[in-house]
Scaffold this motif. Structure first.
Motif, mmCIF file in Angstrom:
data_model
loop_
_atom_site.group_PDB
_atom_site.id
_atom_site.type_symbol
_atom_site.label_atom_id
_atom_site.label_comp_id
_atom_site.label_asym_id
_atom_site.label_seq_id
_atom_site.Cartn_x
_atom_site.Cartn_y
_atom_site.Cartn_z
ATOM 1 N N LEU A 72 42.688 -4.601 1.622
ATOM 2 C CA LEU A 72 43.434 -3.809 0.328
ATOM 3 C C LEU A 72 44.625 -2.681 1.376
ATOM 4 O O LEU A 72 46.312 -2.059 0.812
ATOM 5 C CB LEU A 72 42.994 -3.300 -0.642
ATOM 6 C CG LEU A 72 43.558 -3.451 -1.823
ATOM 7 C CD1 LEU A 72 43.866 -4.940 -2.274
ATOM 8 C CD2 LEU A 72 43.031 -2.858 -2.966
ATOM 9 N N ASP A 89 42.789 -10.887 -5.712
ATOM 10 C CA ASP A 89 43.148 -9.892 -6.722
ATOM 11 C C ASP A 89 44.531 -10.243 -7.845
ATOM 12 O O ASP A 89 44.845 -9.884 -8.515
ATOM 13 C CB ASP A 89 42.105 -9.098 -7.725
ATOM 14 C CG ASP A 89 41.000 -10.109 -8.049
ATOM 15 O OD1 ASP A 89 40.726 -11.039 -7.654
ATOM 16 O OD2 ASP A 89 39.898 -9.322 -8.222
ATOM 17 N N ASP A 146 39.187 -8.500 -3.255
ATOM 18 C CA ASP A 146 40.477 -8.243 -3.794
ATOM 19 C C ASP A 146 41.973 -7.965 -3.388
ATOM 20 O O ASP A 146 42.562 -7.512 -4.553
ATOM 21 C CB ASP A 146 40.492 -6.360 -3.058
ATOM 22 C CG ASP A 146 39.424 -5.464 -3.657
ATOM 23 O OD1 ASP A 146 38.965 -6.049 -4.644
ATOM 24 O OD2 ASP A 146 38.965 -4.723 -2.924
ATOM 25 N N PHE A 151 45.590 -0.755 -6.221
ATOM 26 C CA PHE A 151 46.047 -1.814 -6.834
ATOM 27 C C PHE A 151 47.786 -1.227 -7.803
ATOM 28 O O PHE A 151 48.554 -2.292 -7.300
ATOM 29 C CB PHE A 151 45.660 -2.265 -8.450
ATOM 30 C CG PHE A 151 44.101 -2.991 -7.817
ATOM 31 C CD1 PHE A 151 43.735 -4.293 -7.235
ATOM 32 C CD2 PHE A 151 42.746 -2.767 -7.261
ATOM 33 C CE1 PHE A 151 43.390 -5.436 -6.746
ATOM 34 C CE2 PHE A 151 41.544 -3.601 -6.669
ATOM 35 C CZ PHE A 151 42.360 -4.294 -6.497
#
Ligand code: 13P
Ligand code: SF4
Length: 322
Positions: free
Chosen positions: A287, A47, A44, A21
């Motif tokens: 991701l 987000d 993910d 992230f």
């Protein structure tokens, strides 16, 4: 033509930072990149996105962004639309194999021959099609503006609607227009079982059925509300009901649950005992692949300029008519 390759080689774990992230946030700043994501992406990715939306919202964001790089977390036709609108920006798709069964169901050569049979018709194409099909179209639409766009066409103007026959039938029903339909469909939205949905409704009599117009008529006739992904999300927020059966790709349930933690969302069951209500193309993006795409600035969407220029016009018409 883009087909899902479920076995595409995963990135090596040792190439990847511990905290994906933060690493993605850093790369975004470094590149002046924006992440646009569709609701069918894994949680993910939703987000970490700067914007999550339906196809119309994503096109509008792509048309107005000031970023230098667009990382499109969705499928190929969506990233292609962003590139058509932004020829000078770098548009990245985390996995180039993320295609779409509906777009694949309308090959340009066959569609050109089909169109030639109806020389006095205009072509309205659902955005879920390739750049080549867009280049053969007069106006593009999405599930959120299809009815309104068809209603804006003079009544004496005959229309070909492509490529989704289920959305086409729904638009015919809503507008009373007699359109010629291309015989295409989405494998995900045709997987829902009418019988199992009815059984589920018997077990949850208070639940409302929310359905995407790409579903078959046999499912749509049981729906309390029909709309694009954004419209379904908004409806679930505004409704006083607390239980919903969701007849579209279940990725949308992540946002529904986030926005309505006190409400219950039940994915509509597929015909067989599989996870076929998940879009295998959308789910190719991960991701890890988002990180690697930003880090390596690839895979990039490239469109021949002649096709891009022709495909731009019907998209611009849609944006003006929306
Ligand atoms: P919308 O998000 O525009 O409703 O489209 C759904 C879909 O199938 C995208 O592939
Ligand atoms: Fe295509 Fe259907 Fe997947 Fe949407 S859900 S990308 S229409 S295959």
């Amino acid at each position: 033509m883009f087909t899902a390759n479920i076995s595409s080689k995963p990135p090596q774990r040792n190439d990847l930072p511990e905290d994906l992230f933060s690493a993605i946030e850093e790369l975004k700043k470094e590149l002046n990149a924006v992440i646009l994501a569709h609701y069918y992406q894994e949680n993910d990715i939703q987000d970490i996105a700067d914007y999550i939306g339906d196809s119309l919202g994503l096109s509008q964001q792509a048309a107005s962004t000031t970023a230098d790089v667009i990382l499109f977390a969705g499928v190929h036709f969506m990233a292609e639309t962003a590139k058509i609108l932004n020829p000078n920006k770098l548009v990245l798709l985390p996995d180039l194999e993320a295609g779409c069964s509906l777009a694949d169901s309308c090959p340009p050569d066959k569609f050109r021959a089909f169109k030639a049979q109806y020389p006095d018709h205009i072509v309205i194409s659902y955005i879920n099609c390739t750049a080549e099909i867009k280049a053969l179209s007069d106006i593009i639409c999405t599930s959120s503006n299809a009815v309104s766009i068809v209603n804006q066409i003079p009544e004496n103007q005959p229309i070909i609607f492509a490529p989704d026959k289920n959305l086409g039938r729904y638009v015919i029903e809503q507008t009373g227009r007699d359109m010629v339909l291309w015989d295409g469909s989405c494998i995900v939205h045709e997987t829902f079982s009418e019988k199992k949905i009815v059984q589920l409704k018997i077990q949850h009599p208070q639940a409302q059925i929310l359905a995407h117009p790409e579903c078959e008529t046999s499912v749509l006739r049981h729906a309390d509300y029909i709309g694009s992904t954004t419209a379904l999300l908004k409806y679930s927020q505004q409704s006083s009901k607390t239980e919903f059966i969701i007849a579209t790709e279940p990725g949308i349930i992540h946002q529904m649950e986030k926005n309505n933690p006190e409400k219950t969302f039940i994915p509509a069951p597929p015909k067989s005992n599989c996870a076929c209500n998940e879009c295998p193309y959308m789910r190719l993006n991960t991701l890890e692949k988002v990180y690697l795409a930003l880090k390596n600035k690839t895979p990039e969407i490239i469109i021949p300029e002649a096709t891009r220029v022709k495909a731009l016009k019907p998209i611009q018409k849609m944006l003006v008519m929306s």
